[in-house]
Scaffold this active site. Sequence first.
Site, mmCIF file in Angstrom:
data_model
loop_
_atom_site.group_PDB
_atom_site.id
_atom_site.type_symbol
_atom_site.label_atom_id
_atom_site.label_comp_id
_atom_site.label_asym_id
_atom_site.label_seq_id
_atom_site.Cartn_x
_atom_site.Cartn_y
_atom_site.Cartn_z
ATOM 1 N N ILE A 575 0.779 -1.408 -0.397
ATOM 2 C CA ILE A 575 -0.043 0.236 -0.145
ATOM 3 C C ILE A 575 0.589 1.360 -0.535
ATOM 4 O O ILE A 575 0.803 2.587 0.458
ATOM 5 C CB ILE A 575 -0.746 0.240 1.178
ATOM 6 C CG1 ILE A 575 -0.581 -0.619 2.683
ATOM 7 C CG2 ILE A 575 -2.088 -0.680 0.979
ATOM 8 C CD1 ILE A 575 -1.411 -0.297 3.828
ATOM 9 N N GLY A 576 2.194 1.037 0.277
ATOM 10 C CA GLY A 576 3.281 2.251 -0.184
ATOM 11 C C GLY A 576 4.172 1.454 -0.045
ATOM 12 O O GLY A 576 4.892 1.130 0.252
ATOM 13 N N GLY A 578 8.052 3.835 1.188
ATOM 14 C CA GLY A 578 8.947 5.047 1.665
ATOM 15 C C GLY A 578 9.935 4.908 1.504
ATOM 16 O O GLY A 578 10.709 4.233 1.375
ATOM 17 N N GLY A 579 10.519 5.859 2.505
ATOM 18 C CA GLY A 579 12.494 6.221 2.310
ATOM 19 C C GLY A 579 12.477 4.875 3.233
ATOM 20 O O GLY A 579 14.137 4.200 2.616
ATOM 21 N N GLY A 581 11.135 2.190 3.925
ATOM 22 C CA GLY A 581 10.490 0.685 3.385
ATOM 23 C C GLY A 581 9.318 0.132 2.866
ATOM 24 O O GLY A 581 8.582 1.475 2.750
ATOM 25 N N VAL A 583 5.223 -0.713 2.773
ATOM 26 C CA VAL A 583 4.270 -0.690 3.952
ATOM 27 C C VAL A 583 3.451 -1.866 2.869
ATOM 28 O O VAL A 583 2.632 -2.246 1.874
ATOM 29 C CB VAL A 583 3.364 0.299 3.872
ATOM 30 C CG1 VAL A 583 2.651 0.051 5.239
ATOM 31 C CG2 VAL A 583 4.671 1.002 4.419
ATOM 32 N N LYS A 597 5.472 -2.820 8.166
ATOM 33 C CA LYS A 597 6.110 -1.852 7.505
ATOM 34 C C LYS A 597 7.333 -2.364 7.402
ATOM 35 O O LYS A 597 7.426 -3.329 8.502
ATOM 36 C CB LYS A 597 6.093 -0.477 8.109
ATOM 37 C CG LYS A 597 7.717 0.759 7.279
ATOM 38 C CD LYS A 597 7.393 1.796 7.957
ATOM 39 C CE LYS A 597 8.751 2.025 8.723
ATOM 40 N NZ LYS A 597 8.838 3.372 8.526
ATOM 41 N N ASP A 697 11.069 13.846 9.811
ATOM 42 C CA ASP A 697 10.693 13.667 8.362
ATOM 43 C C ASP A 697 9.340 13.692 8.539
ATOM 44 O O ASP A 697 8.456 12.346 7.960
ATOM 45 C CB ASP A 697 11.296 11.707 8.563
ATOM 46 C CG ASP A 697 11.250 11.451 7.400
ATOM 47 O OD1 ASP A 697 11.464 12.457 5.580
ATOM 48 O OD2 ASP A 697 11.144 10.434 6.725
#
Length: 872
Positions: A575-576, A578-579, A581, A583, A597, A697
């Site tokens: 579902i995503g 990110g910087g 890892g 998700v 995550k 962040d």
Amino acid sequence: MASSSTFSIILGILQATIFLISIARTVTVADPSPLASEAIATVESGWWCNYSNNASERCQWPGISCNTARSIIQIDISDAPNIEVGDRFGKLNFSSFPNLVLLDLSDRQLGGKIPHQIGNLSALKHLDLSHCGLSGELPPSLGNLTQLEYLDLSYNYNINGSIPPQLGNLVNLVSLNLSWTSLSGNIPPFLGLLANLRHLLLDRFQFDDGNNTIPQNLWNLRGLETLSLSRCGIVGPIPSALGQLLNLKYLRLGGNKINGSIPFEVGFLSNLTYLYLYNNKLVGSIPSALGQLLNLKSLFLSGNKMNGSIPSEVGFLSNLTYFYASNNRLVGLIPFSLYQLTNLENLSLDNNQLEGSIPQNIEKLMNIKVLSITNNSFTGHIPLALCRLTNLEYIGLGNNQISGSIPSCIGNLSNLYTLELDSNLLKGPIPEEIGRLFHLSNLNLSFNQLSGSVPILSATKLRIIDAGNNCNKISPDPFEGNSHLSPYMCPSPVTNKANSSTILYYINIFLPIAIFFTFSILGYFLFSRFKLKNNRVGVQPTKNGDLCSIWNYDGKIAYEDIVAATEDFDFRYCIGVGGYGSVYRAQLPCGKVVALKKLHRLEDENPAFDKSFRNEIKFLTEIRHRSIVKLHGFCLHRRSMFLIYEYMEKGSLFCNLRDEVEAVEMDWTKRVEIIKGIAHALSYLHYDCSPPIVHRDISSNNVLLNSSFEAFVADFGTAKMLDLESSNQTIIVGTCGYVAPELAYTLVVTEKCDVYIFGVVALETLMGKHPEELLSWLSSPTSLVNMRLIDVLDNRLPLPTSQLVAQNLVRIATLAFACLNPQPKSRPTMKKVCEEFLCGQTSLGVPLRMISLLQLVNCEMHIGGKTGTCNV
Ligand SMILES: *[C@@H]1O[C@H](CO)[C@@H](O)[C@H](O)[C@H]1NC(C)=O
Ligand SMILES: *[C@@H]1O[C@H](CO)[C@@H](O)[C@H](O)[C@H]1NC(C)=O
Ligand SMILES: *[C@@H]1O[C@H](CO)[C@@H](O)[C@H](O)[C@H]1NC(C)=O
Ligand SMILES: *[C@@H]1O[C@H](CO)[C@@H](O)[C@H](O)[C@H]1NC(C)=O
Ligand SMILES: *[C@@H]1O[C@H](CO)[C@@H](O)[C@H](O)[C@H]1NC(C)=O
Ligand SMILES: *[C@@H]1O[C@H](CO)[C@@H](O)[C@H](O)[C@H]1NC(C)=O
Ligand SMILES: *[C@@H]1O[C@H](CO)[C@@H](O)[C@H](O)[C@H]1NC(C)=O
Ligand SMILES: *[C@@H]1O[C@H](CO)[C@@H](O)[C@H](O)[C@H]1NC(C)=O
Ligand SMILES: *[C@@H]1O[C@H](CO)[C@@H](O)[C@H](O)[C@H]1NC(C)=O
Ligand SMILES: *[C@@H]1O[C@H](CO)[C@@H](O)[C@H](O)[C@H]1NC(C)=O
């Protein structure tokens, strides 16, 4: 004479010796001895290139063990640092290790295929290549390793093709672990002939011929202790032949399409400890024969279509710790005998048709942590005995017909973090003792018949929000639908009355501030007092290095369950990214949906990330704020790391702003609440945590939204405890476009960096896109003179019609510009920002259409009271 002849004899012997030695040398060069070629192969492999090239010392190199003849018998570099295998796997001359018994390269990123020459390791008994990132088909030469007893190729997600029939030669195999690969085909019947097999794991094996049945002869493997076939797409019933596997301890068949009923023969498996049958299509009742499984610890039956009542024989299972039977069609009473299971920690029976009342006897479940029986037909009162179960962390009794009152002794359950009693028939007052439950972060008492007043809940971790009109509420409202409950004590609306009464006006300003400070100070003291006690991460790693913990779910959830829930991190569940890892959305065996995550592999190998992972755990376990994403648990499996979070249905703010449909649904009122939520979370981190925490962040990617678009701040991977003594100098973390300008010339991170980024995110939320251009204009403010606020507002939304919303937008924009001040010292604190939100509204004076950005930057619009951000 004698002496001269002795001399010549000695000379002769010497010459002969020298001659022999030189012959030996030439022989060594022409045809190296096994030891010499072992030495050459070890050096040439390049695996130990960071160690001395003096191969005669190789027995001392890390990961190498030799026998007395100094020949290598083991290479186990799974835990040895500084060994570089990488793509040099195939460089090892496998023919040069005639005595190698054990090769363990698990958790080293090798990549590529398994080399054919591996079949030359003729003495090999133990081969572990799990978690090595290998791909491609299995070489048939594996079948030449006839001494092999242990073969583990699990978690190489890209190994594909079928199981080569040559593996049938491995008659000495005791353990065969091929789980979580992409192997497909049919489970080869020859496996049923491996008479010594004790552990067979083929989870996620993909049938591709439509005949998704387990080969009959597998049930003849009488020695099996582990049979793990989760997510294999198996259809058909469990055969009664299962009852022949008398040594079984682990039976995992979750996530298949198994139908029919559980055969009573399962009761013969007296050593069975873990029985995982969740998420199948099982029908029929829970067999009473299960009561014979006296060693059973985990019984997972959730997500089937089982009916009938829970047999009283379950009460014989004195070692039972986890009993999950949610999402079935169970009826009748919970048998009285079940309340004798003193080891039971988790009882989840949600979404069934169970009835009856909760007896006083429940007090015998003295280890219970989770009691979840929502969505059934339970009646009767909440027994006082419940208050004696002081380990309870989760009480879910919602959606039943429970009557009577809420016992005030519930305030004794100091570990409680969820109390869901909604949609019942509860009467009487809400005990004020609930306000003392420090960990309480989920409270739902809605839709009952409660009366009296709402207690003070300031000692809890419930999210207290400003509901507009200077009214502080808890969100989501845990009290709605109780018609006899007196409403929150909120002052009457401000808009015009503020002018009519100056006293009311000051109350409007100072009361919320006073309340806010009281909460903050109280929260701070409680937080620092309880911080030491809150020490829940003390889980012991298993032998395998598996260390998983999901609070209030299962003290020892297996890594396999996590992998199973995401079909080994299939991208469909992603579902995503990110910087730090990816998700994933995952449904755990108990039915709970969580976000996982998973830290990127590369980062796992960097010790700094390991440290950041532990930091994040340590920190998040101590934090429970309603605008911060809840951490449910974590998992460290050798070098795979996961954080298990509360699942947020809507995903990130970033994605919602970019989605045309969601962006429109996210109207101005929702956006205002989102920005306030972020502000409250940051203020909490900066002022209510000890030591203070700088997020570092924040970005719209790290703000997540639940189904009602409420904002939750996530991702503290880089958060570092703001140690006031140290200089806070670090490498720049943070997402591009969300970094405070001073970080370009100083590397000192302060909470004012978060304030800057808050300004960026607030503007982004109002504008619907990153305010890049606007930020560049800020350096020469005169260019803003002709820009109106409404020109930059997200044009996918109609301009606000309500005066209140317009005031809020102006207030937020003003605050955001104040936060973007290039001078960190001139930016307001997050606390100040939050106070500003609590201030009474003053009407705009000029229509929204007329307000220019320059006016906002110069703080000409009078927002809030005298505490205005502009005079900081
Ligand atoms: C290699 O190691 C052996 C044993 O430690 C030592 O005797 C020998 O001198 C070393 N050779 C070199 C070239 O360093
Ligand atoms: C091994 O040595 C090389 C060069 O000397 C170095 O770049 C590398 O980082 C070292 N690897 C490890 C794991 O220490
Ligand atoms: C590997 O080792 C074997 C036996 O020691 C030797 O015959 C062979 O030449 C070696 N192969 C390579 C490519 O070095
Ligand atoms: C090593 O394996 C290769 C094929 O994989 C085979 O051709 C060769 O004969 C083997 N060498 C020895 C020394 O067993
Ligand atoms: C396996 O062993 C056989 C002899 O038993 C040999 O002929 C064959 O080359 C080997 N296969 C591989 C791939 O090493
Ligand atoms: C295995 O995967 C590779 C790509 O990683 C592909 O080229 C190959 O065809 C696959 N083999 C089978 C049998 O699916
Ligand atoms: C593979 O299965 C064996 C036997 O059950 C087990 O000991 C091992 O830990 C498993 N491998 C992994 C990577 O989990
Ligand atoms: C399909 O399953 C049946 C019954 O288990 C078995 O007899 C048959 O051989 C299987 N077919 C294939 C192609 O494996
Ligand atoms: C069960 O476990 C015990 C102890 O581990 C062992 O002695 C026994 O052989 C196992 N099998 C059966 C059928 O009881
Ligand atoms: C429960 O487990 C313990 C060890 O965990 C074991 O010694 C005991 O025999 C088990 N009880 C039963 C009834 O099997």
